[in-house]
Design a protein around this motif. Structure first.
Motif, PDB file in Angstrom:
ATOM      1  N   ALA A 160      13.688   6.685   6.001  1.00  0.00           N
ATOM      2  CA  ALA A 160      12.629   7.468   5.371  1.00  0.00           C
ATOM      3  C   ALA A 160      13.171   8.813   4.909  1.00  0.00           C
ATOM      4  CB  ALA A 160      11.476   7.666   6.348  1.00  0.00           C
ATOM      5  N   THR A 161      14.001   9.428   5.721  1.00  0.00           N
ATOM      6  CA  THR A 161      14.603  10.721   5.358  1.00  0.00           C
ATOM      7  C   THR A 161      15.462  10.588   4.109  1.00  0.00           C
ATOM      8  OG1 THR A 161      14.651  11.367   7.691  1.00  0.00           O
ATOM      9  CG2 THR A 161      16.058  12.602   6.182  1.00  0.00           C
ATOM     10  N   LYS A 162      16.150   9.454   3.979  1.00  0.00           N
ATOM     11  CA  LYS A 162      17.042   9.227   2.836  1.00  0.00           C
ATOM     12  C   LYS A 162      16.332   8.547   1.662  1.00  0.00           C
ATOM     13  CE  LYS A 162      20.690  10.907   4.870  1.00  0.00           C
ATOM     14  NZ  LYS A 162      21.349  12.140   4.379  1.00  0.00           N
TER      15      LYS A 162
ATOM     16  N   ILE B 271       4.548   9.181   4.830  1.00  0.00           N
ATOM     17  CA  ILE B 271       3.367   8.359   5.151  1.00  0.00           C
ATOM     18  C   ILE B 271       3.801   6.935   5.491  1.00  0.00           C
ATOM     19  CG2 ILE B 271       1.252   7.351   4.203  1.00  0.00           C
ATOM     20  CD1 ILE B 271       0.894   9.906   2.563  1.00  0.00           C
ATOM     21  N   LEU B 272       4.740   6.412   4.699  1.00  0.00           N
ATOM     22  CA  LEU B 272       5.241   5.061   4.953  1.00  0.00           C
ATOM     23  C   LEU B 272       5.898   4.993   6.326  1.00  0.00           C
ATOM     24  CD1 LEU B 272       5.849   2.187   4.092  1.00  0.00           C
ATOM     25  CD2 LEU B 272       7.883   3.030   2.895  1.00  0.00           C
ATOM     26  N   GLN B 273       6.633   6.032   6.666  1.00  0.00           N
ATOM     27  CA  GLN B 273       7.277   6.059   7.980  1.00  0.00           C
ATOM     28  C   GLN B 273       6.227   6.042   9.090  1.00  0.00           C
ATOM     29  OE1 GLN B 273       9.853   9.465   8.762  1.00  0.00           O
ATOM     30  NE2 GLN B 273       9.490   9.260  10.968  1.00  0.00           N
ATOM     31  N   ALA B 274       5.182   6.854   8.936  1.00  0.00           N
ATOM     32  CA  ALA B 274       4.128   6.910   9.959  1.00  0.00           C
ATOM     33  C   ALA B 274       3.436   5.555  10.096  1.00  0.00           C
ATOM     34  CB  ALA B 274       3.112   7.993   9.608  1.00  0.00           C
ATOM     35  N   ASN B 275       3.140   4.921   8.959  1.00  0.00           N
ATOM     36  CA  ASN B 275       2.496   3.602   9.000  1.00  0.00           C
ATOM     37  C   ASN B 275       3.425   2.557   9.631  1.00  0.00           C
ATOM     38  OD1 ASN B 275       0.290   4.715   7.731  1.00  0.00           O
ATOM     39  ND2 ASN B 275       0.869   4.019   5.680  1.00  0.00           N
TER      40      ASN B 275
ATOM     41  N   THR C 178       0.810  -1.224   0.000  1.00  0.00           N
ATOM     42  CA  THR C 178       0.000   0.000   0.000  1.00  0.00           C
ATOM     43  C   THR C 178       0.841   1.271   0.000  1.00  0.00           C
ATOM     44  OG1 THR C 178      -0.109  -0.019   2.418  1.00  0.00           O
ATOM     45  CG2 THR C 178      -1.877  -1.165   1.231  1.00  0.00           C
ATOM     46  N   ALA C 179       2.145   1.109  -0.100  1.00  0.00           N
ATOM     47  CA  ALA C 179       3.029   2.274  -0.023  1.00  0.00           C
ATOM     48  C   ALA C 179       2.855   3.173  -1.240  1.00  0.00           C
ATOM     49  CB  ALA C 179       4.471   1.823   0.098  1.00  0.00           C
ATOM     50  N   THR C 180       2.933   4.470  -0.996  1.00  0.00           N
ATOM     51  CA  THR C 180       2.910   5.472  -2.069  1.00  0.00           C
ATOM     52  C   THR C 180       4.315   6.047  -2.204  1.00  0.00           C
ATOM     53  OG1 THR C 180       2.388   7.281  -0.565  1.00  0.00           O
ATOM     54  CG2 THR C 180       0.531   6.008  -1.458  1.00  0.00           C
TER      55      THR C 180
END
Length: 782
Positions: free
Chosen positions: A137-139, A104-108, A97-99
Motif C-alpha cells: 500500500a505504501t508503494k 482505504i484499500l489497506q484498511a479494508n 470497490t477500490a478507489t
C-alpha cells in the motif's frame, strides 16, 4: 494438472511479480508476496459461494441468539469448510470497490484479514502477510496485485472452472499447488543467487510410494487409518496418499476414515500445507510447525502408514541440545540397545553425524510404528533417502547402528534405487526405504534390493535438475517386482534388476588385529633433550629456552609478555589454556625435572643399546629406586617413552604373565570359544608347562582391522586370511564391533572387460592414415 497448464500458471504468477513488484522488492523477495497471495486467493475463492450464508449465520448469532462469542461450529457449517471469514469483504469485492486511495484499500484489506477464523489467521501470521500488505500500500501497488490475483483467467482452486471465453481452467490440486510452489521457489532463489534447498517429491515418486505401501494390504486395510509425514512440506505426500486410498476409480477404496498428520519446519510450506488440509476437510490441527527432531510433537502416538522425503545432507547441529546431553541421548525416540560381540545387551549410539540428520527422521518414524497387539496390519513406512544412509558410518557408529537396529529387528522389507535427476533440485541418486513391522512369511529375515536406476523416460524439457520421470509402466514394473519379491537380472539398457538377501548378508564384524610391540632403548643426549619440551608446546618452549637459557626456569613470568608476543607474531594460535600452561612455572619445573633425572640415569647406563625393553625397564626401575630419584609413575613413563622406539628386530614387550589353569582357563576358553592350542590366536602365548601365559603389549601403529561377514567365523577367517601373512598377530575380540552397510554397487555392478591390446592397437593404426606417421613412430612400429 498437465505440464502445459502448470507452465502457463507459473508463467502467469511470475508475470504478476514482474509487472507489479519490480522496483518495490528485490527479485528474491517476490516470494514474500506471491506465495501468501496464492494461498489467500485459494481460500478466498472457496469461501465466495457461501459468503452470504456465513454472514446470515453471524447475524443470527449476534442479533437473535445474543452470542457474545462466535459459535465456530455454526460458522463452519455455513461456510462448508473448517474455516470461514466473517468480514463483508472478499478479494473480488476489495478490488471492485477500490478507489485511488491505497490507505482505504489497506484498511479494508486488513479488515478482511481480521475476519478469518483463527486457523487461517495463523497461516496469515506465518506468511507475515499483514506487513506485506502495508508495504504494498505504501508503494502504491496493492491494487495492481489484487487485480492480478482476482483475474478470471487463472484458477487457484481445487475445482475445475471456465475463463470468460469458455475455456476450461484445470483444478489446482494440493500436489499441483506443490509443483507451482516448488517451481516459484526455484525461480525466486535463482534470481537471488541462492540454492533452492527444497527437495519436492515428484508426483510419480509419490505414486510409486503409495502403491508400494498400500497394494500389499489392499484387502486388509484398517477401518480407520492414520498417515504421518514428519517432514511434510506442502503436504503433497499426505494428500496424495489419501487420494490414492479414497479415489473410487483407483485400485484401492478405503471404507473407513483417513486421518492425516504432519510436521514442517518451514513457515511458508507449513502454511500451504495447513491451508490445503482445511480445503480438503482434514483436521488442520494435526499439522504442526517446528523442528521434528527438536520436539516430539506426537509423543505417545503411533501411525498405520508413514511416507516421507526428509531433508538429507542438512546439518542438525542446532537441534543436538534437544537430543543429547553431553554423550547421553535424552530423547527416547533415538535411544536403542544392541548386543555386543559376546551377546550382552548394551546402550548403543544411534546418533548420526551432525552434518546429516536424515536417518533421525527414519528413527522418528520407527519410534511411531504401531505395535501388532494394537493393529492386525502393523505399520508400513516408505522414506526417500540419498546414498549416505546406506553406507556411511563405521561399525559401532550412529549410522551403522541405526541400520543394524532396523535390520536386526526385521523391519526392512526392501530398498528401491531411483534414477539420477529424478528430483527438481538435486541430481544425486536417491533410494526409497520400505519398512514394515508385520512382514509376510516369505519376507521374514529377508531384504529385497531393487535397482530401478535405469528405468525412466526423458523429459522434453528439464524442470530444474529433473530431466527424467517414471512412466506408469515403469511404476507397474517396480511394484510388481516388489510385490512378487522377484529376483531379476537387467537384460536391456532400460530395465530393472532385483535381488533378495538374508538380513545377515549386510552385517559384518569389525575385527581388530593386533601385533606385538617391539622396542629398542638407549639413553642419548638427543632423546633426553626432547624431554625438555611439552609435546604440544614444543615450538614456543624451545624458542624460550634457546633465547633466555636456564633463567627461563626461575623467571618465566619475567618473559611472559615477550614470549606470548612471539607466539602471536609467529601465528601459533595457542588456546587460552595452552597460553596459561606455557607461562606456568610448574610446566617448566616438570620438564626440567624430567631432563635432570634422565641425565642421572644416563650417567649409569651410558649409551648402551638394549634390544629387550623388558630388561631395560627392570634395570631402570632398580636404578630409580637405588638413587631415590624424584619420579612419579607418569614421569618415569615419559622418560621410558622418550628413550625407546619401535624396531622390528627387537624383542617383544611383555605386558603381563599370568597363570591360567582350572576354572580361570575354562572360563577364558569358553569366552573366546576356542581350544587351548588356539589361545595364541587371541593374544595368550604359552610360556611353560606350569600354565603360565604371556600377554604382549600391542603396537598401535601396526594395528589393523578386518571386516568379516556375519555369516563367517572370525577365528576361521583369521586363520585363513591373516595368520599365513602375519604369524605373530592375534585377534582382540573384546573390541570387536558389529556393523551394517548396504552397497548397491557391490550387488548390481556388472564388470565390462577391457578390450584386448590387439583391437586397441588396430584402432590406433587405422587412425594413422589420417596422421603424418607420428603414431607409428610413437609406438615404435617403423
Amino acid at each position: 494438472m498437465n505440464k502445459q497448464s502448470h507452465n502457463k500458471l507459473v508463467s502467469f504468477i511470475w508475470s504478476i511479480a514482474d509487472d507489479c513488484l519490480r522496483d518495490v522488492y528485490v527479485r528474491g523477495k517476490y516470494r514474500d508476496v506471491i506465495l501468501p497471495m496464492i494461498v489467500l486467493r485459494r481460500l478466498d475463492a472457496l469461501l465466495e459461494p457461501t459468503k452470504d450464508a456465513v454472514l446470515e449465520e453471524l447475524a443470527f448469532q449476534r442479533d437473535e441468539a445474543g452470542f457474545t462469542e462466535w459459535d465456530e461450529t455454526g460458522l463452519r457449517e455455513a461456510s462448508g469448510y473448517v474455516f470461514y471469514n466473517v468480514s463483508t469483504w472478499t478479494l473480488q469485492k476489495l478490488k471492485d470497490t477500490a478507489t485511488n486511495s491505497q490507505q482505504i484499500l489497506q484498511a479494508n484489506f486488513e479488515d478482511y484479514l481480521n475476519g478469518f477464523s483463527p486457523n487461517v489467521k495463523e497461516i496469515i501470521e506465518k506468511f507475515k502477510l499483514r506487513s506485506q500488505v502495508r508495504h504494498m500500500a505504501t508503494k502504491d501497488v496493492l491494487l495492481d496485485v489484487l487485480e492480478k490475483f482476482t483475474s478470471s483467467y487463472i484458477n487457484l482452486t481445487p475445482f475445475e472452472k471456465e475463463d470468460p471465453e469458455g475455456r476450461k481452467l484445470p483444478a489446482l490440486s494440493n500436489l499441483g499447488m506443490g509443483y507451482v510452489f516448488e517451481e516459484l521457489i526455484r525461480k525466486f532463489n535463482e534470481e537471488n543467487n541462492e540454492e533452492a534447498g527444497e527437495h519436492f517429491t515428484p508426483r510419480e515418486v509419490i505414486d510409486l510410494m503409495t502403491h508400494i505401501i498400500f497394494d500389499p494390504i489392499k484387502d486388509n486395510l484398517p477401518p480407520v487409518m492414520t498417515i504421518y509425514d514428519p517432514a511434510c512440506g506442502s503436504g503433497g505426500m499426505l494428500t496424495e496418499a489419501q487420494n490414492f486410498i479414497k479415489d473410487e476409480e483407483g485400485a484401492i477404496k478405503a471404507m473407513g476414515d483417513v486421518y492425516l498428520y504432519g510436521k514442517e519446519i518451514n513457515d511458508e510450506t507449513y502454511a500451504i500445507c495447513k491451508s490445503d488440509m482445511m480445503i480438503k476437510g482434514n483436521n488442520p490441527e494435526n499439522i504442526r510447525v517446528g523442528s521434528t527432531l527438536s520436539t516430539d510433537e506426537f509423543a505417545g502416538k503411533s501411525f498405520d502408514f508413514m511416507l516421507s522425503n526428509p531433508p538429507y545432507g542438512k546439518s542438525w547441529s542446532s537441534e543436538q541440545k534437544y537430543i543429547k546431553d553431553g554423550k547421553d541421548v535424552i530423547d527416547p525416540r533415538f535411544q536403542i540397545s544392541l548386543k555386543n560381540y559376546w551377546g550382552v545387551e548394551e546402550e548403543a549410539d544411534a546418533i548420526p553425524r551432525s552434518s546429516d540428520g536424515q536417518l533421525l527422521f527414519l528413527m522418528e518414524m520407527v519410534s511411531k510404528m504401531k505395535p501388532l497387539h494394537q493393529s492386525t496390519t502393523g505399520t508400513r513406512i516408505a522414506s526417500v533417502h540419498n546414498g549416505s544412509s546406506l553406507f556411511t558410518g563405521d561399525a559401532g557408529g550412529g549410522e551403522s547402528n541405526i541400520r543394524r537396529h532396523i535390520i536386526e529387528n526385521d523391519w526392512l522389507e526392501a530398498i528401491v534405487q531411483l534414477p539420477n535427476n529424478l528430483f527438481y533440485n538435486t541430481g544425486i541418486t536417491t533410494y526409497i526405504w520400505i519398512l514394515s513391522n508385520n512382514k509376510t512369511a516369505n519376507r521374514k529375515g529377508k531384504v529385497q534390493l531393487i535397482d530401478a536406476g535405469q528405468l525412466y523416460r526423458k523429459l522434453r524439457k528439464n524442470l530444474g535438475n529433473k530431466n527424467c520421470e517414471f512412466a506408469p509402466k515403469h511404476i507397474t514394473k517396480i511394484v510388481n517386482t516388489y510385490t512378487n519379491m522377484s529376483v531379476a537380472e537387467r537384460e536391456g539398457e532400460q530395465d530393472i534388476a532385483a535381488q533378495v538377501f538374508d538380513n545377515a548378508d549386510f552385517g559384518y564384524y569389525k575385527a581388530t588385529i593386533e601385533r606385538p610391540k617391539r622396542l629398542k632403548a638407549q639413553f642419548t643426549n638427543e632423546r633426553i633433550e626432547a624431554l625438555r619440551y611439552d609435546r604440544v608446546l614444543q615450538e614456543p618452549m624451545q624458542y624460550a629456552f634457546e633465547t633466555f637459557g636456564d633463567s627461563i626456569y626461575n623467571n618465566i613470568k619475567q618473559y611472559e609478555a615477550e614470549l606470548l608476543a612471539w607466539c602471536e607474531k609467529n601465528e601459533l594460535n595457542l588456546s587460552s589454556a595452552n597460553k596459561t600452561k606455557l607461562c606456568k612455572p610448574a610446566t617448566w619445573a616438570k620438564h626440567l625435572r624430567l631432563v635432570t633425572n634422565a641425565k642421572a640415569l644416563q650417567n649409569v647406563f651410558g649409551d648402551k643399546l638394549y634390544t629387550n625393553f623388558n630388561d631395560f625397564k627392570t634395570e631402570v626401575d632398580a636404578e630409580v629406586k637405588a638413587q631415590k630419584l624424584d619420579l612419579s609413575a607418569s614421569d618415569k613413563k615419559a622418560i621410558l617413552n622418550a628413550v625407546s622406539w619401535y624396531s622390528a628386530d627387537a624383542d617383544k614387550v611383555i605386558k603381563k604373565v599370568e597363570k591360567l589353569s582350572g576354572d580361570k582357563l575354562a572360563k577364558l576358553l569358553a569366552h573366546l570359544d576356542c581350544e587351548e592350542k588356539d589361545l595364541a590366536d587371541f593374544g595368550y602365548y604359552a610360556t611353560n608347562k606350569k600354565g603360565e601365559y604371556t600377554v604382549y603389549e600391542t603396537e598401535s601403529d601396526l594395528r589393523d582391522t578386518e571386516n568379516v561377514p556375519l555369516k563367517d567365523n572370525i577365528h576361521s577367517y583369521f586363520l585363513r586370511e591373516v595368520k599365513p601373512h602375519v604369524n605373530e598377530a592375534w585377534i582382540n575380540l573384546d573390541v570387536t564391533k558389529i556393523g551394517y552397510e548396504i552397497s548397491f554397487n557391490k550387488y548390481f555392478y556388472k564388470h565390462t572387460p577391457l578390450r584386448n591390446i590387439e583391437d586397441v592397437t588396430k584402432d590406433i593404426l587405422d587412425l594413422e592414415q589420417q596422421s603424418d606417421g607420428l603414431i607409428a613412430e610413437i609406438l615404435n612400429l617403423v
